[in-house]
Write a protein that holds these residues in place. Structure first.
Motif, PDB file in Angstrom:
ATOM      1  N   ALA A  39      -2.891   0.534  -3.880  1.00 18.44           N
ATOM      2  CA  ALA A  39      -2.739  -0.768  -3.228  1.00 18.44           C
ATOM      3  C   ALA A  39      -2.802  -1.871  -4.265  1.00 18.44           C
ATOM      4  O   ALA A  39      -3.556  -1.780  -5.245  1.00 18.44           O
ATOM      5  CB  ALA A  39      -3.830  -0.961  -2.181  1.00 18.44           C
ATOM      6  N   TYR A  40      -2.022  -2.925  -4.024  1.00 21.76           N
ATOM      7  CA  TYR A  40      -2.029  -4.104  -4.891  1.00 21.76           C
ATOM      8  C   TYR A  40      -2.791  -5.186  -4.142  1.00 21.76           C
ATOM      9  O   TYR A  40      -2.349  -5.651  -3.085  1.00 21.76           O
ATOM     10  CB  TYR A  40      -0.606  -4.537  -5.217  1.00 21.76           C
ATOM     11  CG  TYR A  40      -0.511  -5.519  -6.351  1.00 21.76           C
ATOM     12  CD1 TYR A  40       0.100  -6.750  -6.183  1.00 21.76           C
ATOM     13  CD2 TYR A  40      -1.033  -5.218  -7.606  1.00 21.76           C
ATOM     14  CE1 TYR A  40       0.192  -7.654  -7.224  1.00 21.76           C
ATOM     15  CE2 TYR A  40      -0.954  -6.118  -8.653  1.00 21.76           C
ATOM     16  CZ  TYR A  40      -0.341  -7.341  -8.462  1.00 21.76           C
ATOM     17  OH  TYR A  40      -0.261  -8.233  -9.497  1.00 21.76           O
ATOM     18  N   ILE A  41      -3.958  -5.564  -4.689  1.00 23.59           N
ATOM     19  CA  ILE A  41      -4.947  -6.321  -3.924  1.00 23.59           C
ATOM     20  C   ILE A  41      -5.380  -7.584  -4.646  1.00 23.59           C
ATOM     21  O   ILE A  41      -5.613  -7.569  -5.867  1.00 23.59           O
ATOM     22  CB  ILE A  41      -6.186  -5.435  -3.657  1.00 23.59           C
ATOM     23  CG1 ILE A  41      -5.797  -4.197  -2.841  1.00 23.59           C
ATOM     24  CG2 ILE A  41      -7.278  -6.225  -2.932  1.00 23.59           C
ATOM     25  CD1 ILE A  41      -6.914  -3.203  -2.647  1.00 23.59           C
ATOM     26  N   TYR A  42      -5.519  -8.648  -3.876  1.00 22.82           N
ATOM     27  CA  TYR A  42      -6.100  -9.908  -4.378  1.00 22.82           C
ATOM     28  C   TYR A  42      -7.526  -9.948  -3.875  1.00 22.82           C
ATOM     29  O   TYR A  42      -7.770 -10.096  -2.671  1.00 22.82           O
ATOM     30  CB  TYR A  42      -5.289 -11.094  -3.864  1.00 22.82           C
ATOM     31  CG  TYR A  42      -5.653 -12.416  -4.492  1.00 22.82           C
ATOM     32  CD1 TYR A  42      -6.164 -13.460  -3.720  1.00 22.82           C
ATOM     33  CD2 TYR A  42      -5.478 -12.638  -5.850  1.00 22.82           C
ATOM     34  CE1 TYR A  42      -6.483 -14.680  -4.283  1.00 22.82           C
ATOM     35  CE2 TYR A  42      -5.793 -13.858  -6.424  1.00 22.82           C
ATOM     36  CZ  TYR A  42      -6.296 -14.884  -5.645  1.00 22.82           C
ATOM     37  OH  TYR A  42      -6.615 -16.089  -6.205  1.00 22.82           O
ATOM     38  N   ALA A  43      -8.462  -9.764  -4.806  1.00 17.64           N
ATOM     39  CA  ALA A  43      -9.852  -9.628  -4.398  1.00 17.64           C
ATOM     40  C   ALA A  43     -10.766 -10.277  -5.420  1.00 17.64           C
ATOM     41  O   ALA A  43     -10.363 -10.609  -6.540  1.00 17.64           O
ATOM     42  CB  ALA A  43     -10.207  -8.149  -4.250  1.00 17.64           C
ATOM     43  N   GLN A  44     -12.017 -10.442  -5.009  1.00 16.89           N
ATOM     44  CA  GLN A  44     -12.998 -11.058  -5.888  1.00 16.89           C
ATOM     45  C   GLN A  44     -13.373 -10.097  -7.009  1.00 16.89           C
ATOM     46  O   GLN A  44     -13.668  -8.926  -6.769  1.00 16.89           O
ATOM     47  CB  GLN A  44     -14.246 -11.453  -5.102  1.00 16.89           C
ATOM     48  CG  GLN A  44     -15.240 -12.258  -5.917  1.00 16.89           C
ATOM     49  CD  GLN A  44     -16.369 -12.814  -5.065  1.00 16.89           C
ATOM     50  OE1 GLN A  44     -16.560 -12.426  -3.921  1.00 16.89           O
ATOM     51  NE2 GLN A  44     -17.128 -13.731  -5.630  1.00 16.89           N
ATOM     52  N   SER A  45     -13.359 -10.649  -8.219  1.00 15.54           N
ATOM     53  CA  SER A  45     -13.787  -9.896  -9.394  1.00 15.54           C
ATOM     54  C   SER A  45     -14.705 -10.805 -10.193  1.00 15.54           C
ATOM     55  O   SER A  45     -14.249 -11.742 -10.842  1.00 15.54           O
ATOM     56  CB  SER A  45     -12.586  -9.461 -10.233  1.00 15.54           C
ATOM     57  OG  SER A  45     -13.005  -8.776 -11.391  1.00 15.54           O
ATOM     58  N   MET A 104       0.869  -1.189   0.000  1.00 15.75           N
ATOM     59  CA  MET A 104       0.000   0.000   0.000  1.00 15.75           C
ATOM     60  C   MET A 104       0.901   1.231   0.000  1.00 15.75           C
ATOM     61  O   MET A 104       2.017   1.187   0.522  1.00 15.75           O
ATOM     62  CB  MET A 104      -0.917   0.034   1.221  1.00 15.75           C
ATOM     63  CG  MET A 104      -1.852  -1.145   1.330  1.00 15.75           C
ATOM     64  SD  MET A 104      -3.052  -0.965   2.645  1.00 15.75           S
ATOM     65  CE  MET A 104      -4.258   0.121   1.864  1.00 15.75           C
ATOM     66  N   GLY A 105       0.420   2.300  -0.574  1.00 19.15           N
ATOM     67  CA  GLY A 105       1.270   3.479  -0.609  1.00 19.15           C
ATOM     68  C   GLY A 105       0.561   4.729  -1.052  1.00 19.15           C
ATOM     69  O   GLY A 105      -0.648   4.734  -1.294  1.00 19.15           O
ATOM     70  N   TRP A 106       1.354   5.779  -1.141  1.00 20.43           N
ATOM     71  CA  TRP A 106       0.860   7.094  -1.558  1.00 20.43           C
ATOM     72  C   TRP A 106       1.720   7.613  -2.704  1.00 20.43           C
ATOM     73  O   TRP A 106       2.954   7.484  -2.672  1.00 20.43           O
ATOM     74  CB  TRP A 106       0.910   8.088  -0.394  1.00 20.43           C
ATOM     75  CG  TRP A 106      -0.043   7.758   0.701  1.00 20.43           C
ATOM     76  CD1 TRP A 106       0.202   7.009   1.805  1.00 20.43           C
ATOM     77  CD2 TRP A 106      -1.416   8.151   0.781  1.00 20.43           C
ATOM     78  NE1 TRP A 106      -0.925   6.902   2.567  1.00 20.43           N
ATOM     79  CE2 TRP A 106      -1.934   7.604   1.974  1.00 20.43           C
ATOM     80  CE3 TRP A 106      -2.250   8.925  -0.021  1.00 20.43           C
ATOM     81  CZ2 TRP A 106      -3.260   7.803   2.370  1.00 20.43           C
ATOM     82  CZ3 TRP A 106      -3.563   9.125   0.378  1.00 20.43           C
ATOM     83  CH2 TRP A 106      -4.061   8.566   1.559  1.00 20.43           C
TER      84      TRP A 106
END
Length: 126
Positions: free
Chosen positions: A100-106, A34-36
């Motif tokens: 953010a680099y996220i593993y999520a439901q798509s 995560m970052g800015w």
């Protein structure tokens, strides 16, 4: 539907402080970095600071010693990243974006994807 919801920002005098926060919400399985980032008018978007899952931190040289990034993980329901900005300078003026680099439901599957917040304006001026 994953979202990065930012808050904070505004107008501050040189030498002042501001704090930004960004909450990742949705059906999230895992978040790595995560970052800015920030983008000033007529400039390219640039990294400000990032924080990894293990707590590893990276700062742009221009903000070292003045900005502090931190992260809270309230379990699998999401993550929140903060940016405390002290000793602000006029050159810090920009739109700040959470990333953010996220593993999520798509749909019916899970996938890794890069997500961005909507951006929040930070203006440093007397």
């Amino acid at each position: 539907q994953v979202q990065l919801v930012e808050s904070g920002g505004g107008l501050v005098q040189p030498g002042g402080s501001l704090a930004l926060s960004c909450a990742a919400t949705g059906n999230i399985f895992e978040i790595t970095i995560m970052g800015w980032y920030r983008q000033a008018p007529e400039n390219e978007r640039e990294l400000v600071a990032t924080i990894g899952q293990s707590g590893s931190i990276n700062y742009a040289d221009s903000v070292k010693g003045r900005f502090t990034i931190s992260r809270v993980n309230p379990g699998n329901t999401g993550n929140t990243v903060y940016l405390q900005m002290n000793s602000l300078k006029p050159e810090d003026t920009a739109v700040y974006y959470c990333n953010a680099y996220i593993y999520a439901q798509s749909g019916l599957e899970y996938e890794w994807k890069d997500y961005w917040g909507q951006g929040t304006q930070v203006t440093v001026s007397s």
